[in-house]
Design an enzyme around this catalytic site. Structure first.
Site, PDB file in Angstrom:
ATOM      1  N   ASP A 215     -63.634  20.744  -5.783  1.00  0.00           N
ATOM      2  CA  ASP A 215     -63.282  19.479  -6.422  1.00  0.00           C
ATOM      3  C   ASP A 215     -62.059  19.743  -7.304  1.00  0.00           C
ATOM      4  O   ASP A 215     -61.291  20.661  -7.013  1.00  0.00           O
ATOM      5  CB  ASP A 215     -64.503  18.933  -7.184  1.00  0.00           C
ATOM      6  N   HIS A 238     -58.959  19.865  -5.534  1.00  0.00           N
ATOM      7  CA  HIS A 238     -58.401  18.518  -5.560  1.00  0.00           C
ATOM      8  C   HIS A 238     -57.256  18.394  -6.563  1.00  0.00           C
ATOM      9  O   HIS A 238     -56.855  17.300  -6.904  1.00  0.00           O
ATOM     10  CB  HIS A 238     -59.499  17.487  -5.854  1.00  0.00           C
TER      11      HIS A 238
END
Ligand SMILES: *[C@@H]1O[C@H](CO)[C@@H](O)[C@H](O)[C@H]1NC(C)=O
Ligand SMILES: *[C@@H]1O[C@H](CO)[C@@H](O)[C@H](O)[C@H]1NC(C)=O
Ligand SMILES: *[C@@H]1O[C@H](CO)[C@@H](O)[C@H](O)[C@H]1NC(C)=O
Ligand SMILES: *[C@@H]1O[C@H](CO)[C@@H](O)[C@H](O)[C@H]1NC(C)=O
Length: 389
Positions: A215, A238
């Site tokens: 993430d 991310h």
């Protein structure tokens, strides 16, 4: 020879000072380095002993593997504001994720002042929980591996965090935090494994760190201010995300964030600002993104103020979060999609003061493009794709 000796004495003097401090070896409190015996009580006893004194103290974790259940290091019953935890070993979470999966954090510090962690590996053993989540079953949320709440003057150096169930490291309500030489590692498909999450905290410095996770490498929530992130690698992951912000109507803003000298490799985003498309009085201001290299990044530069998965819970479809004074300087490399620069700002509170200076992002053999809505600002120097501001 003499000179080297003197230099090394000088260099290691801080360690000598540490060595002279009272040291609480977790093994003296019953911890076993076999990776199987539950060492939670032993670690908490060592913490209690250090907390009963006021002189700078060291808690020492020798090499080996130490199984810990959820451990709560409370600063409110601690008289010591200078505790160093020196870790030469690995702290291992229980392999059954249910043991810690519903309690928020695995290793939690609260109202602590002056805690330093040097070295060590945290092994969150998240693999089975991710498999559960990825198969859509009824799974616990998972625990953050290392969390600090309402704590000040925290230093973390040379720590490795592996395979956290949820976030790796979290700061909430903290002030004056330094992380350096931190390495975070989890696979790119591990859900919700943000590297470092900063919420409602100020004066946080992250330097010389490497984050590979599933993430956000760093996520920055409401009320974060005076953040400095420098010499940083991200990927897989991310990217660095300010947000999601603006879920709440009354929300503290984000201000004074610097991200400089960072490389993003194969990430979903480079630098992102993301807000819910909901009314809010939040804001983001005074942000600098400087000297960044993008290697095959899907959204190298992105502001997304229309976040609203499934178009639910966004009654007016406009974000109230005001974004202003965001600078992008010397950003180059490759985009994995054609739209390399995207400013999708709020229709109700447009972005202002977006500045591009020295941006060169390319997309395979086609020209990269930029897309703007409700974004105001200016461009200087080389700007490729050409600015839509
Ligand atoms: C901290 O100091 C107070 C006052 O001396 C004492 O009563 C208390 O037990 C100490 N706390 C710890 C955790 O030792
Ligand atoms: C963090 O680093 C800054 C600058 O290097 C320093 O001024 C500050 O005292 C450090 N904070 C801690 C908690 O060590
Ligand atoms: C911005 O944050 C940095 C630390 O990241 C700090 O040194 C500086 O003083 C802050 N600037 C303002 C205007 O508060
Ligand atoms: C932009 O980057 C490409 C690929 O690295 C390079 O060929 C080009 O010369 C750069 N453009 C400018 C204006 O620096």
């Amino acid at each position: 020879m003499m000179r080297i000796l003197i230099l090394s004495l000088f260099y290691y003097s801080s360690r000598l000072v540490l060595a002279a401090n009272p040291t609480y070896n977790v093994q003296s409190y019953g911890a076993k380095s076999d990776g199987k015996s539950d060492c939670t009580k032993a670690f908490l006893s060592a913490w209690g002993a250090a907390c009963a004194t006021t002189a700078p103290a060291t808690i020492y974790v020798p090499p080996g593997r130490y199984l810990l259940r959820n451990a709560y290091f409370s600063g409110s019953v601690c008289n010591n504001t200078a505790i160093t935890i020196r870790i030469d070993g690995t702290l291992v979470a229980p392999s059954d994720y249910n043991a810690i999966g519903n309690i928020g954090s695995w290793l939690k510090f609260e109202r602590a002042t002056g805690v330093s962690i040097y070295g060590g590996t945290l092994d969150g053993q998240g693999t089975k929980l991710w498999a559960c989540k990825n198969s859509g079953n009824n799974c616990p949320k998972g625990a953050t591996s290392l969390a600090f709440y309402n704590s000040n003057n925290i230093r973390i150096n040379s720590l490795v965090s592996l395979n956290s169930q949820m976030f790796h490291i979290l700061f909430d309500g903290c002030r004056n935090v330094n992380l350096s030489n931190v390495r975070v590692s989890a696979p790119g498909n591990s859900p919700n494994t943000d590297g470092i999450h900063i919420h409602q905290s100020s004066d946080v410095t992250i330097t010389n760190s490497h984050i590979a996770t599933g993430d956000d490498c760093v996520s920055i929530g409401p009320g974060a201010s005076n953040l400095w992130i420098e010499n940083f690698d991200c990927g897989p992951g991310h990217g660095i995300s300010i947000g999601s912000l603006g879920w709440d109507m009354n929300e503290a803003g984000v201000k004074n964030v610097t991200v400089k000298t960072a490389t993003f490799t194969g990430t979903e985003n480079g630098v992102r600002v993301k807000t819910w498309a909901r009314p809010s009085n939040g804001f983001v201001t005074n942000v600098v993104f400087q000297h960044l290299v993008m290697v095959n990044v899907q959204n190298p530069v992105i502001i997304d103020q229309n976040y609203c998965p499934d178009h639910q819970a966004c009654p007016h479809q406009g974000s109230g979060v005001k974004i202003s004074n965001v600078r992008y300087e010397d950003i180059h490399g490759t985009s994995a999609t054609q739209v390399a620069v995207k400013f999708d700002c709020s229709q109700t509170r447009p972005c202002s003061g977006i500045r591009l200076d020295g941006v060169n992002l390319t997309f395979r053999d086609k020209p990269a493009t930029a897309s703007c809505s409700n974004a105001g600002g200016s461009a200087d120097g080389v700007v490729n794709p050409s600015s839509c501001l």
